[in-house]
Every structure is written in C-alpha cells, then in structure tokens.
Design a protein around this motif. Structure first.
Motif, short mmCIF file in Angstrom:
data_model
loop_
_atom_site.label_atom_id
_atom_site.label_comp_id
_atom_site.label_asym_id
_atom_site.label_seq_id
_atom_site.Cartn_x
_atom_site.Cartn_y
_atom_site.Cartn_z
N LEU A 1 -16.45 42.49 65.82
CA LEU A 1 -15.19 42.71 65.10
C LEU A 1 -14.27 41.51 65.25
CD1 LEU A 1 -14.54 46.47 65.97
CD2 LEU A 1 -15.27 45.53 63.80
N GLY B 1 -10.35 47.68 66.30
CA GLY B 1 -11.02 47.23 65.08
C GLY B 1 -10.25 47.48 63.81
N TYR C 1 -15.42 38.77 63.07
CA TYR C 1 -15.02 39.02 61.69
C TYR C 1 -13.55 38.66 61.48
CZ TYR C 1 -14.29 41.39 57.27
OH TYR C 1 -13.97 41.67 55.98
N ILE D 1 -1.54 44.35 65.02
CA ILE D 1 -2.54 43.93 66.01
C ILE D 1 -1.93 43.96 67.41
CG2 ILE D 1 -3.94 41.98 66.80
CD1 ILE D 1 -4.41 41.23 63.93
N ILE E 1 -7.72 44.55 63.73
CA ILE E 1 -8.16 43.15 63.72
C ILE E 1 -9.13 42.87 62.59
CG2 ILE E 1 -7.76 42.80 66.18
CD1 ILE E 1 -10.75 42.96 66.63
N ALA E 2 -9.88 43.87 62.14
CA ALA E 2 -10.85 43.64 61.06
C ALA E 2 -10.71 44.75 60.02
CB ALA E 2 -12.25 43.57 61.63
#
Lengths: 218, 480
Positions: free
Chosen positions: B170, A167, B173, A125, A170-171
């Motif tokens: 995002l 994204g 989430y 991240i 992080i997800a």
C-alpha cells in the motif's frame, strides 16, 4: 468537519484495538473486532466523501460484508463451542501490564509514522496512518501474548484492519482491488483457521496453541 | 494465450479432483495436468528468451525471463511431486482424503504459478497469501498432533508476515501516486522508480522484505519453517522447500531494481545481513538436528540465506550466480525430499539416530539420499558447487571479504554437518535396535527419483544452452 469526524472514528478504532488486548472473554473480543471493522468502514466512507472517490464506498461495503457478517458467521459455524464458552482467556501477561505496554506501542507508532507523514499529500493521512500503525502493533502484541487459537486469530484480523485503516487514506484508489482481493482472502483465512482449530481440538483436546511445543530442537 | 491456459489447467484439475468423478482418477489426472503445465512452461521460457516479456494484454498477464524461470521450476517440481504422491498416498490408506489432497495440490500449484504471471501487485500479494492458505491442510494432512501444530504455526506466522507485506504494498502504491500514477505493475513501477519518494520506497521495501521474508524462511522469522517442511507429506515438502520459498523470493527480486535506482538507498547491506544470519544460524542448527526431514528443512533456510547474500552483493556476476543457485536449489531440494520420503517409507521413521546402514538394507534409498545430500551441500559435480563458487568469486571481486569469508565458513560447516548425518544413516553400523522394518517403496516413487535425477545431474555437468540463455536474460532484468 470531515477531519474532526475521522479523528473521532480513528480514536474509537484505537480504543477497540486496546479493548482486544484487554478483554478476557472470546465473545467480547469477537464483538470488539466487529466494532473495529465497522469503524474502519465508517472511516473509508469519510475519506471517500472527502476526496470524492466512489471506490472507497465499495471498500466500506465490502468491509462490512466480509468482516462484520461473513467472518463471524464462519467462526460460529466452525468453532461455535470456542466462541460461546464463557471463560477467561489464557494469556502470558496480566491485563494492567499488557495495557501499559500497549500504551507504549501507540507512542512508538506515532514516532514510526512521522517520517512518512512528511510526504503526506492528504490531511486525513495524518489521522489514519499513525492510528493504523498503532492498531497493527496492538494486533501483533495480542497475537504474541495470547496462548489460545481464536484470540490469536482475532489478533491477526485486527492487524489486517490496521493495515486497511492506514490503506484507505494512503492508497485511496488501490483498496478496491485490494479490498476485493481481501474479500476473498479474509474469509478463507478465517475458514482455514477455523477448520484447523476444530481439527486441533478434536485431535489434541485443547486449543491452547501457545502450549503446543512438541516440535523443536531440544 | 499460453499464460491463460497455464493457469486454467491446474484449476480444472482441482475441480475434477474435488468432484465425485475424481475418485481413483485424481492422481493420474493431476500427473497429466502437471505434465501439460510443464510443457507450457517450457514454451513460455523459450518465448521469454526470444522477446524479453511474454505479455497478454487483455487479461493483464505478463511474464518476463525471471518469471519464466520461476514457472519452469514450479512446473518441474509440480510434475515430479504429483508422480511421487501417487505411490506415497496409496500406502497410507487415506480413502476419500486423497481427493481433497489432489484438489488442494492443484490449487497450491496454481497459486504459485500465478505469482510470476499476474501483473498487478495487489493481485500478486493475494496469490502469495493463497499459497499459504491452499497448502495449510496439505501440511496438516497426516492429521497427527505434530502435523497440526506445524500447520497452525505455518498459517499464523506466514499470514502475519503477509499482512505486514500488504502495508508495504500500500505504501508502494502511495509512492507511485505521488510520482505521477503509473499502473501498479512491475513495468509501471520500473518506469516511475527514479521519481518515487525514498521516504516511502524504503519503508515499503523493508516491510515487504520482513513480511515475505517470513515466508522465505529468513532468520529470525523462520520459526515455522522446519516444522511445516518436516511434517508435511514428502511430495508437499518438495513443493514447499523447493519452489514455494523461491516463488516468494521472486517478489523481492523484482523489487530490487526499484530500490537500486532510487537516490540514497542501498538494500545490499540489509540483504547480506539477513542472508548471513540465516546461513549461520541454519549451519549451527544443522549440526544438532535429529530428524532427517528437518535436516533438509534447515538446509532450505541456509540456501535462502546464500541466495540473499548473493543478491545483496550486487553486480551482474552475483545476480547470475544467485539465479543459478535458485535453479540448482529447487531441483536438488525437491530431489532430497523425494529421497527422504523414500527412506521414511522404507524405514518407517524420520529419526536420524534410528537409521544406520541403509546401504545394506535398502541400497536404492541410500543411493538417493547420498546423491541428494551431496547435491544440496554443493559437492562437485552438482550445480550448487559451481553456483556457490561463483557467488564467492563475485563477492571477492566486489571487495566484500568479510561477507565472503563468513559465507564460505557457514557453507563448509553445513557441508560437514549434513554429510556427517547422512553418512551415518547410509553407511553406519546398525546397533541392534536400529534395524528398522524395511518395506519396498512403490514403483511411482522410484520412477520419480529417476526422473528428478535427470535435471539434477544435467544442470551440473552440462548446462543446456537454452537454460543458460534464460538465466542470463533473467539476470539482465535484475539490473547492475
């Protein structure tokens, strides 16, 4: 190893975003966007290997299919004359000034990302989030300084790439749905905008949308 | 089951309209589809009042009272807009373009209906983005340079906003995963809310507020709105202004309880700030506006601002008033655009200065315009009078005197600005050149106005019991 490789892809990703700010040809911007999308896919693969998530392999595949293949094809189908005409893009600021501001934006991106990095539970991240935010800033900046339709669209798509670059780290499990959804969404964006540009060109005779200013209060 | 059928109907109607069989039949099919959707929305709303959440496990569709209110408003305006389109398009000689119009019309309504029905937040984001993409060519439908310029600004700015909101989703989430990994739905988030790290919840909320705020038309992200909402065909304006803005607002409203329970966060000042700036700027622009469709577009910015202030004030009273305002605005604003469409059709212009003494040349159009304007500025006995009064009252009770004072001032300025323009159009004396060509409006457009007038008057003077119960149930879901 994974960390170093992701850092390499991340810095190249940022470089393509800077390239989209600096380039003066539409076709070159389109190629830089392709390179950026491939780097996004490469980073998704790496994060997928690092955390053992097969979902991210799908994200990488969808990213290549839509952004590197489908969107360029759609744009060539709808606005070929815009893509292939070799000429300088009309923009508000000159290139050196643009690049100086762009460098400032990258520094700000790191400052903005810092409080979020305090809760980062995955080392990657630290690479992907600030660089993704930087790419978002640069894309918005491109959108703001370009006066023409297709370069503006590429700015918008670069912003979306930045969001997904952040994204994937992080997800990491969500992006499958999000990417699948974006797989439907992004080509429609490109198609709608491509068709709109064609109609604007046919009806008004220019695609310098930044100079369209019939509507307003004065 | 109702929720699946609710989404299937416009999908089928869109397919039929686009197919060669749709030639000449697209309009009646669309009207029939919208009538069926409205009937189903009524059933869903009735069920939502009874048992809180209408859920359908297997497909992951769910709809609470707030969602049911949105469905009801979208379906109502969808029905009236379909009816108005029939006569409106027949006059334009669009030929085959008409089939494309109805196909996109159905898809646009479908994407809006999906927002309150879908459970997964990633899919909700897609639905919001699709509302823009499906309506882009409806905004540019007239194919004039102005309409295409408006469509371009609309797509670029709201797509950019949506991409920023996507980053917000995002991050949300991410927060949910660190809090234990509940499903990415409103229910899952509500359960996990006390454990979400504020360092993630707060940027997520701000990104979604600014990103989707673009689509709601909050100042300073409102630049595209008056263009798109004035250049689109009148029935599309009714959908854009009346319910599209509200549908996106729904997402913000669902997020608020999450921020409310997180320690150390207070969204109130941000919402009140955005709301007051939007209402104030819109009030100023309303004074100098020259095009009567732009007038109603700026009024949408004003009302979105009022709703944001009401929501930001907080408390059960203010929330109930905000929902009443949302319902009143959707109904009144769609009526206003139907009236504006009627005036534009009869007079052949959208310019305020070109229309004088409409009450003599076209009494029906004048009556509709005056009634719509009176309803939208919040004159009694219309619903917005009561809701705006309750918002101001709720604010006073919370001790927010500055916000309430400014809000009251902006509402009064807007009231005077709108009524001055409309008054001149309806009753002013024509100065020779102002006598524009007058044509009789089509029957279906007159019928739409009669139909749209029923809820306009009804929720003002007599609040139906079930609707009041729905509003109360929805407000209860928004937290304290």
């Amino acid at each position: 190893m994974v960390f170093a490789l992701d850092a390499l892809f991340g810095s190249l990703f940022l470089l393509t975003a800077l390239g989209i700010v600096a380039t003066r040809q539409v076709l070159a911007s389109l190629r830089l966007f392709l390179a950026q999308s491939l780097l996004l896919a490469a980073s998704a693969l790496l994060v997928g290997i690092a955390i053992g998530s097969a979902d991210l392999f799908a994200v990488a595949a969808i990213s290549v299919a839509t952004k590197a293949l489908l969107i360029p094809w759609l744009l060539r189908r709808t606005v070929a004359s815009e893509v292939y005409r070799t000429r300088e893009i009309d923009q508000i600021l000159n290139i050196p000034t643009s690049l100086l501001i762009a460098a400032g934006l990258v520094v700000i991106a790191y400052l903005v990302a810092d409080p979020l990095l305090q809760v980062a539970n995955l080392p990657l991240i630290r690479i992907n989030l600030p660089l993704g935010i930087a790419a978002i800033f640069l894309g918005v900046f491109t959108l703001a300084v370009r006066r023409e339709a297709l370069p503006q669209l590429l700015g918008l798509l670069a912003v979306e790439n930045g969001v997904f670059f952040a994204g994937v780290a992080i997800a990491p499990n969500l992006p499958v749905i999000a990417e699948l959804a974006a797989a439907i969404d992004l080509p429609i964006v490109a198609l709608v905008i491509g068709l709109l540009v064609r109609r604007i060109h046919a009806r008004i005779g220019t695609t310098a949308v930044g100079r369209l200013a019939v509507l307003g209060e004065s | 089951m109702e929720l699946t059928i609710l989404l299937l109907i416009p999908a089928l109607a869109a397919g039929f309209s686009a197919s060669p069989a749709g030639r000449g039949m697209a309009a009646p099919i669309t009207i029939a589809a919208m009538a069926a959707v409205f009937a189903l929305a009524l059933a869903v709303a009735a069920a939502a009042v009874r048992k809180d959440v209408v859920a359908l496990g297997d497909m992951g569709f769910a709809c609470d009272a707030l969602g049911a209110l949105m469905l009801l408003l979208i379906a109502l305006v969808g029905l009236t807009a379909a009816l108005f389109s029939w006569g409106y398009l027949r006059r334009g000689k669009h030929g085959d373009g008409e089939r494309g119009f109805y196909a996109l019309f159905n898809l646009f309504v479908l994407s809006m209906l999906a927002v309150p029905i879908l459970a997964n937040l990633a899919l909700i984001w897609i639905a919001v983005e699709l509302t823009t993409l499906m309506s882009a060519f409806l905004v540019g439908f007239e194919d004039t340079p102005e309409a295409l310029e408006a469509a371009w600004k609309y797509v670029m700015l709201t797509s950019l906003g949506a991409v920023l909101a996507l980053l917000g989703f995002l991050i949300l989430y991410w927060g949910l995963r660190t809090a234990g990994g509940a499903p990415f739905t409103w229910r899952g988030l509500a359960a996990a809310a006390p454990h979400l790290p504020p360092a993630l919840l707060w940027p997520a909320f701000l990104l979604i507020l600014v990103g989707f705020g673009t689509k709601i038309g909050l100042v300073p992200m409102h630049g595209w709105l008056p263009d798109a909402h004035s250049q689109a065909p009148a029935p599309i304006c009714a959908l854009l202004s009346g319910v599209e803005t509200t549908t996106v607002l729904y997402v913000i409203l669902q997020l608020l309880p999450l921020v409310g329970v997180a320690p150390g966060l207070d969204a109130g000042p941000w919402l009140v700030g955005f709301g007051l700036v939007s209402t104030g700027i819109a009030a100023l622009l309303l004074i100098s506006v020259r095009d009567f469709k732009r007038l109603f577009a700026f009024s949408t910015v004003e009302h979105m601002g009022i709703i944001m202030v009401a929501v930001g004030l907080g408390g059960a009273e203010a929330h109930l008033a905000a929902l009443y305002q949302i319902a009143g605005h959707a109904i009144a604003k769609s009526f206003c655009f139907f009236a504006a469409g009627l005036v534009a059709m009869t007079a052949g212009t959208q310019e305020i200065a070109a229309i004088r003494g409409l009450s003599r040349s076209s009494p029906l159009a004048a009556a509709a315009l005056v009634a719509g304007a009176a309803a939208i500025v919040g004159a009694p006995p219309f619903a917005l009078f009561a809701s705006e009064l309750s918002i101001l009252k709720a604010g006073m009770e919370r001790g927010q005197y500055v916000a309430v004072g400014l809000l009251a001032l902006f509402i009064i300025v807007s009231f005077c600005a709108v009524m001055r323009h409309i008054n001149r159009m309806a009753f002013g004396t024509a100065d020779g050149a102002g006598a524009a060509a007058v044509r009789a409006p089509p029957l279906s457009c007159k019928l739409t106005l009669a139909l749209a007038a029923i809820p306009l008057v009804a929720i003002g003077i007599w609040m139906p019991g079930p609707l009041a119960a729905l509003l109360r149930a929805a407000a209860a879901g928004m937290g304290g």
